[in-house]
Design an enzyme around this catalytic site. Structure first.
Site, PDB file in Angstrom:
ATOM      1  N   SER A 132      36.336 -17.871  14.349  1.00  0.00           N
ATOM      2  CA  SER A 132      37.563 -17.209  14.806  1.00  0.00           C
ATOM      3  C   SER A 132      37.311 -16.406  16.065  1.00  0.00           C
ATOM      4  CB  SER A 132      38.039 -16.273  13.691  1.00  0.00           C
ATOM      5  OG  SER A 132      39.006 -15.370  14.170  1.00  0.00           O
ATOM      6  N   TYR A 157      36.377  -9.450   6.834  1.00  0.00           N
ATOM      7  CA  TYR A 157      36.732 -10.835   7.176  1.00  0.00           C
ATOM      8  C   TYR A 157      36.065 -11.238   8.490  1.00  0.00           C
ATOM      9  CZ  TYR A 157      39.278 -14.471   9.599  1.00  0.00           C
ATOM     10  OH  TYR A 157      39.572 -15.586  10.344  1.00  0.00           O
ATOM     11  N   LYS A 161      32.811 -14.148   9.519  1.00  0.00           N
ATOM     12  CA  LYS A 161      32.776 -15.222  10.524  1.00  0.00           C
ATOM     13  C   LYS A 161      31.536 -15.086  11.398  1.00  0.00           C
ATOM     14  CE  LYS A 161      36.329 -17.347   9.039  1.00  0.00           C
ATOM     15  NZ  LYS A 161      36.158 -18.642   8.377  1.00  0.00           N
TER      16      LYS A 161
HETATM   17  C1  UD1 Z   1      44.443 -12.153  12.593  1.00  0.00           C
HETATM   18  C2  UD1 Z   1      42.958 -11.991  12.783  1.00  0.00           C
HETATM   19  C3  UD1 Z   1      42.322 -13.340  12.989  1.00  0.00           C
HETATM   20  C4  UD1 Z   1      42.607 -14.207  11.818  1.00  0.00           C
HETATM   21  C5  UD1 Z   1      44.104 -14.356  11.702  1.00  0.00           C
HETATM   22  C6  UD1 Z   1      44.413 -15.213  10.496  1.00  0.00           C
HETATM   23  C7  UD1 Z   1      42.194  -9.965  13.869  1.00  0.00           C
HETATM   24  C8  UD1 Z   1      41.995  -9.238  15.154  1.00  0.00           C
HETATM   25  N1  UD1 Z   1      42.721 -11.176  13.960  1.00  0.00           N
HETATM   26  O1  UD1 Z   1      44.974 -12.569  13.836  1.00  0.00           O
HETATM   27  O2  UD1 Z   1      40.932 -13.204  13.101  1.00  0.00           O
HETATM   28  O3  UD1 Z   1      41.993 -15.455  11.987  1.00  0.00           O
HETATM   29  O4  UD1 Z   1      44.701 -13.062  11.557  1.00  0.00           O
HETATM   30  O5  UD1 Z   1      44.989 -14.567   9.464  1.00  0.00           O
HETATM   31  O6  UD1 Z   1      41.895  -9.472  12.833  1.00  0.00           O
HETATM   32  N2  UD1 Z   1      52.576  -8.865  14.701  1.00  0.00           N
HETATM   33  C9  UD1 Z   1      53.765  -8.161  14.722  1.00  0.00           C
HETATM   34  N3  UD1 Z   1      54.537  -8.175  13.608  1.00  0.00           N
HETATM   35  C10 UD1 Z   1      54.194  -8.844  12.470  1.00  0.00           C
HETATM   36  C11 UD1 Z   1      52.974  -9.567  12.448  1.00  0.00           C
HETATM   37  C12 UD1 Z   1      52.172  -9.565  13.586  1.00  0.00           C
HETATM   38  O7  UD1 Z   1      54.102  -7.543  15.729  1.00  0.00           O
HETATM   39  O8  UD1 Z   1      54.946  -8.786  11.485  1.00  0.00           O
HETATM   40  C13 UD1 Z   1      51.726  -8.891  15.910  1.00  0.00           C
HETATM   41  C14 UD1 Z   1      50.334  -8.338  15.671  1.00  0.00           C
HETATM   42  O9  UD1 Z   1      50.318  -6.965  15.832  1.00  0.00           O
HETATM   43  C15 UD1 Z   1      49.548  -9.110  16.732  1.00  0.00           C
HETATM   44  C16 UD1 Z   1      50.268 -10.449  16.834  1.00  0.00           C
HETATM   45  O10 UD1 Z   1      51.560 -10.236  16.287  1.00  0.00           O
HETATM   46  O11 UD1 Z   1      49.637  -8.457  17.954  1.00  0.00           O
HETATM   47  C17 UD1 Z   1      49.594 -11.561  16.066  1.00  0.00           C
HETATM   48  O12 UD1 Z   1      49.325 -11.110  14.744  1.00  0.00           O
HETATM   49  P1  UD1 Z   1      48.829 -12.101  13.595  1.00  0.00           P
HETATM   50  O13 UD1 Z   1      49.684 -13.302  13.548  1.00  0.00           O
HETATM   51  O14 UD1 Z   1      48.693 -11.288  12.336  1.00  0.00           O
HETATM   52  O15 UD1 Z   1      47.399 -12.588  14.085  1.00  0.00           O
HETATM   53  P2  UD1 Z   1      46.119 -11.751  14.571  1.00  0.00           P
HETATM   54  O16 UD1 Z   1      46.144 -10.368  14.068  1.00  0.00           O
HETATM   55  O17 UD1 Z   1      45.970 -11.975  16.026  1.00  0.00           O
END
Ligand code: UD1
Length: 347
Positions: A132, A157, A161
């Site tokens: 990841s 987590y 990795k």
């Molecule tokens: C996270 C993990 C990644 C993992 C992936 C799979 C980290 C840094 N990243 O990715 O390693 O493989 O999950 O589960 O830990 N967001 C919102 N509202 C929401 C949900 C998300 O604003 O309801 C934003 C988050 O703050 C982020 C972006 O959307 O900025 C992407 O979030 P998300 O889809 O959860 O993925 P990551 O956090 O990038």
């Protein structure tokens, strides 16, 4: 020496009923490989196997078993001549890993050690490992290349990795005949274009795109946009969202590269698998609205603990060495994610 063509090769896909695993089984089939799935269905549904059957026109054999169970590996390897493994089976909820680290160290790390020991015992040479972009943490510069520094993990987590990458690298260095590739995924989204398989989050989705689709489908309230005070174009966090089918194809390319190594004494490499383009949360919302013609109801909320500001991939190495590149756009992925959501809602 008998050189096997993909047509005669059998690939074990651990976690093959999961989101990325199931899409990879389809791409393996299209490339002429046979797949065998090992999955305990802890975070997936048996119905995925029906979707797979409809897409590829035949059953994919599967073992319902736990990757921590040595007897399960013995059974798979005794009953099949496995040419390579694509190892997806793992837990991936960042928050849960903080609450229950041992679950993550057992299922992600200990099971990987057991798998490699069993590969050794049964003479299985080729391994593609799901890593990841979380290993890059908060990067010093963007885009990140495979040489960018690894940062201390901010969750168990993420740590699993990093540890698994190290375990595989160290083992390849000493174990004759093991060849491996770690693929560092960026953010996989979307669904198969047939919408026969897709993402099936259990409970409230933690990830952005399933939350968007469930909000628009009326299954969740308003979407929270976590933070608009990041130092980015519009203040929201930036990620590299890749269509799951493009990601799945990268595994087939990685496998082909491993097989091409033949009896090379040792081979280990790492590849970024993303699109090379960063999109902010607000840009994803806008792209979703454009792709579907539907409005996303959202509100800006405080930052989510543990989130990095921005991360996106430099994919030069995977383009050049794997000969792989993405074919689908962000809008394709969001459109497919929405069509999948509509289909799931009707079940
Ligand atoms: C996270 C993990 C990644 C993992 C992936 C799979 C980290 C840094 N990243 O990715 O390693 O493989 O999950 O589960 O830990 N967001 C919102 N509202 C929401 C949900 C998300 O604003 O309801 C934003 C988050 O703050 C982020 C972006 O959307 O900025 C992407 O979030 P998300 O889809 O959860 O993925 P990551 O956090 O990038």
């Amino acid at each position: 020496m008998l050189i096997k063509t993909p047509l005669h090769m059998k690939i074990l896909v651990t976690g093959g009923a999961g989101f990325i695993g199931s899409h990879t089984v389809v791409e393996l089939f299209k490339a002429g490989y046979e797949s065998v799935i090992l999955d305990n269905f802890s975070n997936s549904e048996k119905a995925v196997l029906d979707g797979l059957k409809e897409i590829i026109g035949q059953e994919t054999p599967y073992y319902e078993a736990d990757i921590n169970d040595p007897a399960a590996w013995d059974k798979v390897f005794t009953e099949n001549k496995i040419d390579g493994i694509i190892h997806f089976a793992a837990n991936k909820a960042v928050g849960e890993s903080v609450q229950n680290p041992l679950k993550y160290y057992r299922n992600n790390v200990a099971a990987t050690v057991l798998m490699i020991e069993k590969m050794q015992e049964y003479g299985v040479s080729n391994l593609v490992f799901s890593s990841s972009c979380t290993v890059y943490g908060e990067p010093d510069s963007l885009p990140v290349t495979e040489q960018s520094p690894i940062k201390p993990a901010n969750s168990p987590y993420g740590n699993t990795k990093q540890i698994c990458e190290e375990i595989i690298k160290d083992t390849v260095a000493t174990q004759k005949g093991l060849r491996a590739i770690s693929l560092r995924y960026f953010n996989p989204i979307g669904a198969h274009e047939t919408v026969l398989i897709g993402e099936l989050p259990i409970g409230v989705p933690a990830n952005l795109v399933p939350f968007i689709t469930q909000t628009v489908a009326g299954l969740r309230g308003q979407l929270s946009v976590f933070g608009d005070d990041y130092p980015t174009r519009d203040g929201t966090a930036v990620r590299d969202y890749i269509h799951v089918v493009d990601l799945a194809k990268a595994h087939v390319s990685a496998l082909a590269l491993l097989i091409k190594q033949g009896d090379a004494p040792a081979y280990y490499d790492i590849f970024n698998i993303g699109t090379g383009t960063g999109s902010s949360v607000l840009e994803v919302i806008t792209a979703f609205e454009k792709a579907t013609g539907l409005k996303v109801d959202y509100a800006i909320k405080p930052r989510r603990a543990g989130d990095v500001t921005a991360v996106y991939a430099d994919c030069t190495k995977s383009n050049e060495v794997l000969g792989w590149k993405t074919e689908k756009t962000l809008e394709d992925a969001l459109g497919d994610a929405w069509r999948w959501q509509e289909k799931v809602a009707k079940r």
